[in-house]
Design an enzyme around this catalytic site. Structure first.
Site: not given
Ligand code: GLY
Length: 335
Positions: A83, A195, A213, A223, A246-247
């Site tokens: 990631s 991330t 990330t 994107r 994060t997320g």
């Protein structure tokens, strides 16, 4: 004009809804000089190794900016981490595109987004900050700048990541998995993203942050998430503190999450209460979406007190200071 009465009313309504319970760590982590720094905190369990690298600089009196850059390079180079950096999962078309940003104690900042072929986007982000009049370079322009600065072009797609992508192509269904970041992923697992966000305060009390990330696995080509965007994935104000996220980046961008957390700390919120309020904004705006996704914030204030909050359980972060080099703390969550 700022209306304190209105502010208190708003916050107490939110507090009524979610029972804010501010929690700080200042007492436990005061060092010999009675300060909470130097200190470095990072998202997820891969933050432990990143902090360890950052501590080599912080623990010997170095600058927070150098520490977060050095720390962030560790997961960027980790081929088991899908990631962040090299070996990150590619986009839908098989391109590994990396996002990162960095911010220092003077409010200087730099970032790269959708950058291919360069394994250490955090270091390129730093050079965007230091060597150009700009804040953000994207795509081919970012790669071109990196090469001009002496970075080596390389293939970032590893065999393992390629296998995972080929397996995904069979159905090509996109279904984010909450807390994918905590799992050792294998080709064929379900995928999400994530991330590393790092925040450090050096011995002089100066704050810097870094965020890097490969973004959402199998995202649309082009994107960009929150991580390279100052104010969304990362924000530092040396008078107040710093925050990172994060997320699912789209929800963080919509709420300018990290800037919000820092501004809430400026108004007197503790780091974890500020993170919680930012999470609540996301949940309030899109309660149904929030059930399906993870977003977590991590924050530190000028004193070295830190805290976090996430939509879902399972978010963890790593702390490193004079007493502990490998402390992993479970973030609090809404549900
Ligand atoms: N938080 C990382 C991303 O959404 O790309």
């Amino acid at each position: 004009m700022y209306n304190r009465r209105k502010f208190l009313k708003t916050t107490s309504t939110v507090a009524g809804l979610v029972a804010i319970a501010p929690r700080t760590f200042s007492k436990s982590f005061l060092n010999k000089n009675n300060t909470g720094f130097p200190i470095v905190i990072s998202t997820w369990d891969f933050g432990v190794a990143a902090n360890k690298e950052a501590w080599k600089i912080l623990g010997t009196g170095g600058r927070a900016l150098d520490a977060v850059e050095a720390g962030a390079r560790i997961p960027e180079a980790d081929l088991n981490n899908h990631s962040v950096g090299k070996a990150g999962y590619p986009d839908r078309d098989g391109h590994v595109t990396l996002d990162a940003c960095i911010m220092d104690e003077f409010g200087n900042c730099g970032g790269v987004a959708g950058m291919e072929y360069i394994a250490h986007p955090i270091s390129v982000a730093r050079l965007v900050m230091e060597k150009t009049p700009h804040v953000l370079l994207v795509g081919e322009g970012a790669t071109q700048f990196a090469v001009e600065q002496g970075f080596k072009k390389e293939t970032l797609l590893t065999d393992e990541s390629k296998k995972a992508w080929e397996k995904w192509l069979v159905t090509a269904k996109y279904s984010p998995v909450i807390n994918f970041e905590n799992k050792q992923s294998k080709p064929g697992d379900k995928y999400n993203h994530d991330t590393i966000g790092m925040l450090a305060i050096d011995a002089k009390g100066n704050i810097s942050g870094a965020c890097t990330t490969s973004g959402m696995a199998f995202k649309l080509h082009g994107r960009v998430g929150d991580s390279p965007i100052i104010g969304a994935g990362l924000y530092v104000d040396n008078e107040v503190g710093g925050a990172t996220s994060t997320g699912v980046g789209e929800e963080v961008i919509r709420n300018v999450g990290s800037f919000l957390v820092v501004e809430l700390m400026r108004q007197g919120y503790s780091p974890d209460a500020a993170c919680k309020e930012a999470v609540n904004r996301i949940i309030k705006k899109k309660p149904e979406t929030a059930k399906q996704i993870q977003v977590g914030f991590l924050a530190i204030n000028k004193k070295g007190e830190y805290g976090s909050y996430a939509i879902q359980p399972g978010f963890s972060f790593a702390v490193c200071n004079q007493e502990k080099q490998d402390l992993l703390v479970s973030g609090k969550s809404y549900y």
